[in-house]
Design a protein around this motif. Structure first.
Motif, PDB file in Angstrom:
ATOM      1  N   THR A 251      -8.008  -0.793   3.692  1.00 23.00           N
ATOM      2  CA  THR A 251      -8.923  -0.069   3.536  1.00 23.00           C
ATOM      3  C   THR A 251      -8.490   0.561   4.289  1.00 23.00           C
ATOM      4  O   THR A 251      -9.702   2.221   5.120  1.00 23.00           O
ATOM      5  CB  THR A 251     -10.396  -0.630   3.798  1.00 23.00           C
ATOM      6  OG1 THR A 251     -10.222  -1.196   4.902  1.00 23.00           O
ATOM      7  CG2 THR A 251     -10.508  -1.109   1.735  1.00 23.00           C
ATOM      8  N   GLN A 252      -7.721   0.624   5.795  1.00 17.56           N
ATOM      9  CA  GLN A 252      -7.415   1.531   6.630  1.00 17.56           C
ATOM     10  C   GLN A 252      -6.870   2.377   7.040  1.00 17.56           C
ATOM     11  O   GLN A 252      -6.940   3.407   8.132  1.00 17.56           O
ATOM     12  CB  GLN A 252      -7.645   0.462   8.116  1.00 17.56           C
ATOM     13  CG  GLN A 252      -9.034  -0.684   8.125  1.00 17.56           C
ATOM     14  CD  GLN A 252      -8.225  -1.825   9.287  1.00 17.56           C
ATOM     15  OE1 GLN A 252      -6.894  -2.383   9.269  1.00 17.56           O
ATOM     16  NE2 GLN A 252      -9.213  -2.875   8.947  1.00 17.56           N
ATOM     17  N   PRO A 253      -5.524   2.869   6.141  1.00 16.55           N
ATOM     18  CA  PRO A 253      -4.662   3.738   6.404  1.00 16.55           C
ATOM     19  C   PRO A 253      -5.500   5.479   6.376  1.00 16.55           C
ATOM     20  O   PRO A 253      -5.146   6.261   7.562  1.00 16.55           O
ATOM     21  CB  PRO A 253      -3.815   3.767   5.046  1.00 16.55           C
ATOM     22  CG  PRO A 253      -3.881   2.525   4.846  1.00 16.55           C
ATOM     23  CD  PRO A 253      -5.563   2.116   5.253  1.00 16.55           C
ATOM     24  N   PRO A 254      -6.225   5.059   6.032  1.00  8.95           N
ATOM     25  CA  PRO A 254      -7.025   7.340   6.603  1.00  8.95           C
ATOM     26  C   PRO A 254      -7.829   6.763   7.966  1.00  8.95           C
ATOM     27  O   PRO A 254      -7.567   8.310   7.895  1.00  8.95           O
ATOM     28  CB  PRO A 254      -7.963   7.403   5.741  1.00  8.95           C
ATOM     29  CG  PRO A 254      -7.940   5.894   4.594  1.00  8.95           C
ATOM     30  CD  PRO A 254      -7.417   5.178   4.739  1.00  8.95           C
ATOM     31  N   ALA A 268       3.843   7.035  10.177  1.00  7.22           N
ATOM     32  CA  ALA A 268       4.473   6.063   9.084  1.00  7.22           C
ATOM     33  C   ALA A 268       3.485   4.796   8.322  1.00  7.22           C
ATOM     34  O   ALA A 268       3.706   3.224   9.127  1.00  7.22           O
ATOM     35  CB  ALA A 268       5.855   5.684   8.664  1.00  7.22           C
ATOM     36  N   ILE A 269       3.212   4.861   7.551  1.00  5.85           N
ATOM     37  CA  ILE A 269       2.444   3.331   6.507  1.00  5.85           C
ATOM     38  C   ILE A 269       3.471   3.225   6.144  1.00  5.85           C
ATOM     39  O   ILE A 269       3.945   3.977   4.915  1.00  5.85           O
ATOM     40  CB  ILE A 269       0.685   3.995   6.471  1.00  5.85           C
ATOM     41  CG1 ILE A 269       0.148   4.936   6.872  1.00  5.85           C
ATOM     42  CG2 ILE A 269       0.126   2.636   5.120  1.00  5.85           C
ATOM     43  CD1 ILE A 269      -0.916   4.296   7.272  1.00  5.85           C
ATOM     44  N   HIS A 270       3.550   1.045   6.022  1.00  3.48           N
ATOM     45  CA  HIS A 270       4.757   0.790   4.830  1.00  3.48           C
ATOM     46  C   HIS A 270       3.862   0.073   4.873  1.00  3.48           C
ATOM     47  O   HIS A 270       2.946  -0.604   4.305  1.00  3.48           O
ATOM     48  CB  HIS A 270       5.188  -0.418   6.018  1.00  3.48           C
ATOM     49  CG  HIS A 270       5.755   0.461   6.923  1.00  3.48           C
ATOM     50  ND1 HIS A 270       7.343   1.059   7.267  1.00  3.48           N
ATOM     51  CD2 HIS A 270       6.085   1.259   8.442  1.00  3.48           C
ATOM     52  CE1 HIS A 270       8.154   1.786   7.677  1.00  3.48           C
ATOM     53  NE2 HIS A 270       6.634   1.703   8.911  1.00  3.48           N
ATOM     54  N   ARG A 271       4.175   0.019   3.055  1.00  4.02           N
ATOM     55  CA  ARG A 271       3.338  -0.564   1.977  1.00  4.02           C
ATOM     56  C   ARG A 271       4.537  -2.255   1.795  1.00  4.02           C
ATOM     57  O   ARG A 271       5.432  -2.476   2.140  1.00  4.02           O
ATOM     58  CB  ARG A 271       3.812   0.007   0.423  1.00  4.02           C
ATOM     59  CG  ARG A 271       2.916   1.226   0.827  1.00  4.02           C
ATOM     60  CD  ARG A 271       3.299   2.143  -0.983  1.00  4.02           C
ATOM     61  NE  ARG A 271       2.051   3.275  -0.303  1.00  4.02           N
ATOM     62  CZ  ARG A 271       0.440   3.285  -0.714  1.00  4.02           C
ATOM     63  NH1 ARG A 271      -0.244   2.585  -1.527  1.00  4.02           N
ATOM     64  NH2 ARG A 271      -0.189   4.366  -0.006  1.00  4.02           N
ATOM     65  N   ARG A 278       0.611  -1.995   4.628  1.00  6.78           N
ATOM     66  CA  ARG A 278       0.599  -3.563   5.235  1.00  6.78           C
ATOM     67  C   ARG A 278       0.195  -3.277   6.481  1.00  6.78           C
ATOM     68  O   ARG A 278      -0.065  -3.646   7.971  1.00  6.78           O
ATOM     69  CB  ARG A 278       0.911  -4.028   4.791  1.00  6.78           C
ATOM     70  CG  ARG A 278       1.211  -4.797   3.411  1.00  6.78           C
ATOM     71  CD  ARG A 278       1.122  -6.629   2.946  1.00  6.78           C
ATOM     72  NE  ARG A 278       0.307  -6.385   4.212  1.00  6.78           N
ATOM     73  CZ  ARG A 278      -1.573  -7.058   3.734  1.00  6.78           C
ATOM     74  NH1 ARG A 278      -1.415  -7.592   2.317  1.00  6.78           N
ATOM     75  NH2 ARG A 278      -1.987  -7.075   4.985  1.00  6.78           N
ATOM     76  N   TYR A 279       1.705  -2.643   7.008  1.00 13.02           N
ATOM     77  CA  TYR A 279       1.287  -2.104   8.574  1.00 13.02           C
ATOM     78  C   TYR A 279       1.821  -0.728   8.756  1.00 13.02           C
ATOM     79  O   TYR A 279       2.578  -0.082   8.042  1.00 13.02           O
ATOM     80  CB  TYR A 279       2.362  -2.929   9.452  1.00 13.02           C
ATOM     81  CG  TYR A 279       4.349  -2.725   8.824  1.00 13.02           C
ATOM     82  CD1 TYR A 279       4.744  -2.118   9.613  1.00 13.02           C
ATOM     83  CD2 TYR A 279       4.764  -3.160   7.294  1.00 13.02           C
ATOM     84  CE1 TYR A 279       5.791  -2.022   9.278  1.00 13.02           C
ATOM     85  CE2 TYR A 279       5.691  -3.219   7.090  1.00 13.02           C
ATOM     86  CZ  TYR A 279       6.411  -2.226   8.137  1.00 13.02           C
ATOM     87  OH  TYR A 279       8.130  -2.516   7.948  1.00 13.02           O
ATOM     88  N   VAL A 280       1.334  -0.250   9.670  1.00 11.58           N
ATOM     89  CA  VAL A 280       1.952   1.201  10.370  1.00 11.58           C
ATOM     90  C   VAL A 280       2.789   1.055  11.372  1.00 11.58           C
ATOM     91  O   VAL A 280       2.681   0.336  12.322  1.00 11.58           O
ATOM     92  CB  VAL A 280       0.722   1.559  10.998  1.00 11.58           C
ATOM     93  CG1 VAL A 280      -0.372   1.508  11.848  1.00 11.58           C
ATOM     94  CG2 VAL A 280       0.960   3.181  11.134  1.00 11.58           C
TER      95      VAL A 280
END
Ligand SMILES: C[S@@+](CC[C@H](N)C(=O)[O-])C[C@H]1O[C@@H](n2cnc3c(N)ncnc32)[C@H](O)[C@@H]1O
Length: 287
Positions: A251-254, A268-271, A278-280
């Motif tokens: 829920t936190q990427p924004p 960069a956000i990684h999926r 999952r991780y930035v």
């Protein structure tokens, strides 16, 4: 003559019990526990004559514990993390397979000096020390119970030939902790507590709610209570151009770009393979 119960029969009975207890991976867990009790790798179970009465009693005891939703890793005492096997049990967060993605990314960065903030069992720090022997790795953890597991795993990996990691006991968000490294670190990784506090009746499964330490999992209403000060601490530790890799809640990427942009670029956000963020990762800019 001692009666021996065939493995297939005991595993069938255990799978049924675990299915009734709503354990998702019932058959797989039954096989892991059978292999654990019989002291063989899972792939060799077919070669075992069966359970002696004593071994069967031990197997049934572990299956009953698993049916009460004690984590499988607490029953076997180990959690796999990439190519490592880590000792885990009460008081420490069980490392998750999804965190292996962050570890893999960290290995592509490497560097002379890396810090793992909120290290738990040592999963990220030890994966880095194992895969990147040129990197000096420092692990910070606050919980005394977790630190005991961290030290145990660190000693085991060093005995196995990995470069020893350094364990520091303290609050990873405290500017006084590792202050001597400020501005010199090449890589900071962290899988901190980040789960938003659940509303009543809407918590995680019993394996997490009853067995992972709450301070390892939850972090305020938005789950960012530790990440906010931790990002500032990572920024202070890193040299300009150094990298930060942080696991977070889906829920936190924004919220993350605004949270990181005071100190970081190339955010960069990684999926993961299921498409969940999952991780930035982010790169420290010069002040
Ligand atoms: C989600 S667990 C992750 C552990 C490990 N990094 C892993 O990936 O398996 C978070 C860890 O952070 C620790 N922790 C929480 N707040 C901390 C703080 N302010 N300073 C240091 N450690 C902290 C907890 O005790 C727990 O071991």
């Amino acid at each position: 003559m001692t009666t021996v119960v065939p493995v297939s029969e005991a595993v069938r009975e255990a799978t049924a019990a675990l299915t009734r207890a709503q354990v998702d991976s019932a058959r797989s867990d039954a096989l892991v526990l059978a292999a654990h009790v019989l002291g063989v790798p899972r792939s060799r179970l077919v070669l075992v004559a069966g359970f002696t009465p004593a071994a069967l009693a031990e197997f049934r005891r572990l299956v009953a514990d698993r049916a009460r939703r004690v984590p499988l890793q607490h029953l076997t005492g180990v959690a796999g993390f990439g190519r490592l096997e880590l000792a885990v049990g009460p008081g420490v967060f069980v490392p998750r397979p999804e965190t292996e993605l962050l570890a893999q990314w960290a290995l592509t960065v490497g560097g002379a000096l890396a810090v793992d903030l909120a290290s738990g069992s040592g999963a990220l720090a030890l994966a880095l020390a194992h895969g990147s022997p040129a990197t000096r790795v420092v692990a910070v953890e606050r919980s005394p119970a977790a630190v005991a597991w961290l030290r145990r795993n660190a000693a085991a990996r060093a005995a196995a030939g990995d470069r020893p990691i350094e364990v520091v006991v303290g609050d990873a968000t405290d500017p006084r902790v590792l202050a001597e490294f400020d501005g010199t670190v090449d890589l900071v990784v962290s899988n901190p507590p980040y789960v938003p506090e659940p509303s009543p009746g809407d918590g995680p499964p019993p394996e997490v709610a009853d067995h992972d330490p709450p301070e390892a999992v939850f972090a305020g209403p938005d789950g960012l209570a530790v990440i906010r000060p931790l990002a500032a601490r990572a920024a202070a530790l890193l040299r300009p151009g150094g990298w930060f890799g942080l696991e977070h809640d889906e829920t936190q990427p924004p919220a993350l770009p605004a949270l990181l942009s005071p100190w970081f670029a190339e955010i960069a956000i990684h999926r993961d393979l299921t498409g969940r963020p999952r991780y930035v990762t982010a790169r420290r800019v010069a002040d």
